[in-house]
Each structure stands twice: as C-alpha cells, then as structure tokens.
Design a protein around this motif. Structure first.
Motif, short mmCIF file in Angstrom:
data_model
loop_
_atom_site.label_atom_id
_atom_site.label_comp_id
_atom_site.label_asym_id
_atom_site.label_seq_id
_atom_site.Cartn_x
_atom_site.Cartn_y
_atom_site.Cartn_z
N ILE A 136 -16.13 -26.77 2.96
CA ILE A 136 -15.49 -25.61 2.39
C ILE A 136 -15.82 -25.78 0.84
N GLU A 137 -15.98 -27.01 0.41
CA GLU A 137 -16.53 -27.12 -1.11
C GLU A 137 -17.90 -26.48 -1.26
N LEU A 173 -17.81 -35.88 -3.38
CA LEU A 173 -18.74 -34.66 -3.56
C LEU A 173 -19.93 -34.86 -4.38
N LYS A 192 -18.52 -16.45 -1.98
CA LYS A 192 -19.94 -16.88 -2.20
C LYS A 192 -20.68 -16.73 -0.84
N VAL A 228 -24.53 -15.01 -0.65
CA VAL A 228 -25.40 -15.76 -0.01
C VAL A 228 -26.34 -14.69 0.88
N LYS A 247 -19.62 -24.25 0.56
CA LYS A 247 -19.42 -22.72 0.69
C LYS A 247 -18.77 -22.18 -0.50
N LYS A 248 -17.87 -22.58 -1.07
CA LYS A 248 -17.49 -22.25 -2.29
C LYS A 248 -18.37 -22.01 -3.46
N ILE A 279 -10.91 -30.13 -3.87
CA ILE A 279 -12.03 -29.49 -3.82
C ILE A 279 -12.03 -28.17 -4.63
N LEU A 307 -6.93 -29.48 -0.88
CA LEU A 307 -7.48 -28.41 -1.51
C LEU A 307 -7.87 -28.47 -2.78
N GLY A 351 -21.42 -21.53 -2.77
CA GLY A 351 -22.29 -20.50 -2.26
C GLY A 351 -23.75 -21.46 -1.71
N LEU A 361 -3.92 -31.78 10.42
CA LEU A 361 -4.39 -31.42 9.00
C LEU A 361 -5.74 -30.42 9.41
N ILE A 362 -6.40 -30.77 10.21
CA ILE A 362 -7.78 -29.92 10.52
C ILE A 362 -7.51 -28.51 10.69
N VAL A 399 -11.59 -34.00 9.15
CA VAL A 399 -11.06 -33.49 7.82
C VAL A 399 -12.07 -33.44 6.82
N PRO A 451 -12.79 -18.28 -1.99
CA PRO A 451 -14.19 -18.38 -2.60
C PRO A 451 -15.25 -18.55 -1.72
N VAL A 452 -14.73 -19.26 -0.59
CA VAL A 452 -15.95 -19.64 0.41
C VAL A 452 -16.37 -18.15 1.06
N PHE A 485 -9.86 -22.13 6.34
CA PHE A 485 -10.53 -21.78 5.07
C PHE A 485 -11.92 -22.13 5.20
N GLU A 486 -12.40 -23.03 6.11
CA GLU A 486 -14.06 -23.13 6.30
C GLU A 486 -14.44 -21.81 6.68
N ASP A 487 -13.75 -21.12 7.60
CA ASP A 487 -14.28 -20.01 8.32
C ASP A 487 -13.90 -18.82 7.18
N ILE A 513 -9.71 -25.78 -4.67
CA ILE A 513 -9.10 -24.40 -4.15
C ILE A 513 -7.72 -24.73 -4.21
N LEU A 537 -7.30 -26.86 7.85
CA LEU A 537 -8.37 -26.71 6.73
C LEU A 537 -9.39 -25.76 7.37
N LYS A 538 -9.58 -25.85 8.75
CA LYS A 538 -10.62 -25.04 9.52
C LYS A 538 -10.54 -23.51 9.06
N SER A 594 -14.97 -31.05 6.85
CA SER A 594 -14.53 -29.71 6.67
C SER A 594 -14.22 -29.38 5.06
N LEU A 595 -13.85 -30.65 4.48
CA LEU A 595 -13.64 -30.42 2.86
C LEU A 595 -14.97 -30.34 2.33
N MET A 615 -12.06 -37.38 -3.43
CA MET A 615 -13.12 -36.50 -3.16
C MET A 615 -14.29 -36.27 -4.43
#
Ligand code: SF4
Ligand code: SF4
Lengths: 223, 144
Positions: free
Chosen positions: A51-52, A13, B138, B142, A54-55, B96, B93, A57, B49-50, A44, B134-135, B56-58, B98, B53-54, A47-48, A9
């Motif tokens: 997330i990164e 990234l 932040k 924003v 958004k984390k 990236i 995680l 900002g 897996l998704i 997947v 943290p998603v 956390f995205e939301d 987390i 993860l989803k 999504s990763l 990753m």
C-alpha cells in the motif's frame, strides 16, 4: 518460547525502500504463537509495504512464504525457489531465524522485520511476559519455580530489595510484580521458607553469556 | 481534491444484524450509495486484519465493518473483538501515512434499516471529503 514484536513501520519502510523485489519470510513456530511473524503477520506486513509503495506511485513485488521453523536448515530449504531473484529477504523470525537465512543465502541481504524481545510466554491472549534469562545454570529449585534472574528487575539472588512494596517492584510498580514477593509467597505455601533463609553466593555467570557464545555438543546425537 | 468522485467503500456486514439491516434498508426503499459494496459474513468477528487492508491495496477508498449492537452479538463477543482489530488497523494505516478514518466500525440491530443507510451515507461523505485512496491516484499516474 521466544517472544518478539514487529519493528515500527517507519524502520521497515526505510529498510525495504531500495528494493523492488523482496521475499517476506515468516516462521511457523514461536513468532506465530506470539502473533509477530507467522503467516498472518506476513500477509499484513506485505500488504502494508505494498500500500505504501503504491501510494507513492512505485512498485513492489513482495513474495510471501512461511516455513515451519526458520531456525533449522532443514526447514528453510523450502524458501530456495522463492528466494531466487529477490533483492532482499525480510525475515519475520526471531534473530536466530534471520541468521540462519543469512547463512543460507550468502548473496542476498537478509533483514530482520522483528525485534526479538525475550524468552517467556502468554499471560493471556495478546499479553506476553519474560520468564527465563537463559542463565545456563537453573536455580528454580531454590526459588519455588519463579525465576529471579529474569523476573526480578535487579536479578537478585537474595531478595527482595528495599524497593519491594505491596508486591510490586520499584522499577515500575504499575507493571512489574516483585519477583521476590512471588517467590516468598510461593515458598511459604510450600512450607519451604527455610530454603530462603540460606544466603546464596554470587552466581557463576560463566555458564551464561559472560563465558562467550555457548554451544552444546551431544556426542551420542552427532551423526 | 476532487470532491465529485464516488468513493468505493467495502462494507463487511454480519449475517444476523448488519446484513439484515442493509436488506431492510433496501426493502424500505431507503437510499444509500451504490458504491458501497457489501460483503456478508457469518459474524463481524470473522474479519481479520488482512481483510481490512486488502481493499486498500486494491484501491478501495474506505472500509467499514458493521456488526450487531454491543452485547447482542450472536457469537457473544465477535463484534467487540473486531472493534479492537479495526482500531489496530487504524494505527497500521497511520504508520504508513493513510488516513485512519478510512476504516470504521459500526453497530446496529437487524431492525435498524435506516441506521444502515445513515452510516453508509455518512461513511461515503466522510471519505469523499478525504479524497480518493492515494494508492488509486498514484496508480492512475503510473498508467498515464
Ligand atoms: S534460573 Fe536461569 S535457567 Fe532458570 S529460569 Fe532463571 S534464567 Fe532461566
Ligand atoms: S522490588 Fe522485587 S523485583 Fe524489583 S528489584 Fe527489588 S526484589 Fe527485584
């Protein structure tokens, strides 16, 4: 099939960092079967990345689409509307697919999300091994259907070497079977040990990559 | 870090054991945080897996999967498979940045109502100590 795995990753990234709008493109063939770059892996990875972002900002528009095969122009056409306006394409195909995309989209940078590893297949679900080195002049008839080019660490034609012990290869006895032990056992079972007694001359590597990039032309099939 | 926040937690529960245990916890009037949102699945092995993860995205702060006790899965090995997926998602995680502890796997039988309440509380407290996803943080910045 071609076996590949996702790049770390950290590298991905870094690759995607400068871009705000990207297309993550999957391939429905080999890399779907080896769970590296099919539809699920596209979900997947996107999504990763999201997330990164958004984390930190920041924003990212990651479009996702998987085509039947990325190694044929006919199939990658489907990506055209999705590629419209993106700043980069992250291809989750093998190196072949990445190159086809790069050819099709001259104005968009196309980056590889995977490391393409080898031609091989599954040992069981989740484990894949190398089987063929694409040498261009197959000698499996002489070796009981076990490839010494791809599966012997030293690609010996007259093995085994002195490093073969208890069926394992000295290069990594925990993980690598000695291909020549396998060949010997198989030929013995087939009652064909006399074939192994013949000394094989050095291989003509000009059929392989040493002769430059290869090409096959089938006049009867050319339109 | 704001320790008073109420973590949003997604709990994937299998029909036969964990969901029944959650139901029992309710019947027994055991308390667990209302912010634990349960998603019922036929088997914990349905989790991909998704799905982990989803959330956390939301902006979810934690995710857990609750399946039958090992060896008691109604589909034989669904819970063992998902345990491996949960561990894999932990590594993703981590890659990236987390906290991998935001996703966990638990096992329980259908009669273990108190156990469901316990893990729901435990997960909530653990995630509370870690702070919000943290998603989400932040994202709020924003918007401001
Ligand atoms: S001998 Fe050559 S073509 Fe045949 S399996 Fe081995 S590498 Fe592949
Ligand atoms: S031990 Fe066997 S597989 Fe390894 S290099 Fe020698 S012959 Fe090849």
């Amino acid at each position: 099939m071609i076996v590949a795995e996702r790049k770390p990753m950290e590298e991905l990234l870094q690759m995607t960092a400068p871009f705000g709008k990207i297309l993550v493109a999957g391939c429905g063939a080999c890399v779907t079967v080896c769970m590296a770059g099919g539809e699920k892996e596209v979900e997947v990875l996107s999504s990763l990345l999201l997330i990164e972002r958004k984390k930190n900002g920041k924003e990212l528009e990651a479009r996702k689409h998987t085509v039947e095969r990325q190694c044929e122009p006919e199939f990658i056409k489907d990506l055209d509307p999705r590629a419209e306006g993106v700043e980069m394409i992250l291809s989750m195909a093998c190196g072949v697919g990445v190159q086809y995309l790069a050819e099709r989209y001259p104005k968009i940078p196309v980056y590889p999300a995977l490391n393409t590893k080898f031609m091989g297949g599954p040992v069981q679900q989740g484990i894949w091994t190398e089987k063929c080195g694409g040498c261009g002049n197959c000698i499996l008839s002489l070796t009981g259907g076990i490839c010494p080019i791809a599966r012997c660490s030293k690609s010996l034609l007259n093995g085994p070497c002195g490093g073969s012990e208890n069926g394992k290869c000295e290069v990594d006895p925990k993980n690598i079977d000695c291909a020549w032990q396998l060949i010997f056992d198989r030929m013995k079972n087939l009652g064909k040990l006399e074939i192994l007694a013949e000394i094989q001359p050095p291989k003509d590597w000009s059929y392989a990559r040493d002769g430059g990039p290869r090409k096959i032309v089938r006049e009867d099939a050319v339109l | 870090m704001n320790n008073n926040f109420e973590p949003e937690i997604i709990a994937y529960c299998c029909h036969y054991c964990a969901f029944a245990a959650a139901d029992l916890a309710g019947t027994m009037r055991l308390e667990y945080p209302t912010s634990v949102k349960i998603i019922k699945l036929p088997c914990s092995g349905k989790v991909e897996l998704i799905h982990l993860l989803k959330p956390f995205e939301d902006g979810a702060d934690g995710v857990f999967v609750a399946g039958c006790l090992e060896g008691n899965c109604h589909y034989l090995r669904g819970n063992i498979r998902t345990k491996k997926r949960v561990n894999y998602v932990k590594s993703l995680l981590k890659e990236i940045g987390i906290e991998p502890e935001r996703v966990e796997m638990f096992n329980m039988s259908s009669s273990m109502g108190p156990e469901f309440a316990r893990v729901a509380n435990e997960m909530t407290e653990k995630v509370r100590a870690m702070g919000p996803n943290p998603v989400k943080l932040k994202g709020e910045e924003v918007v401001k």
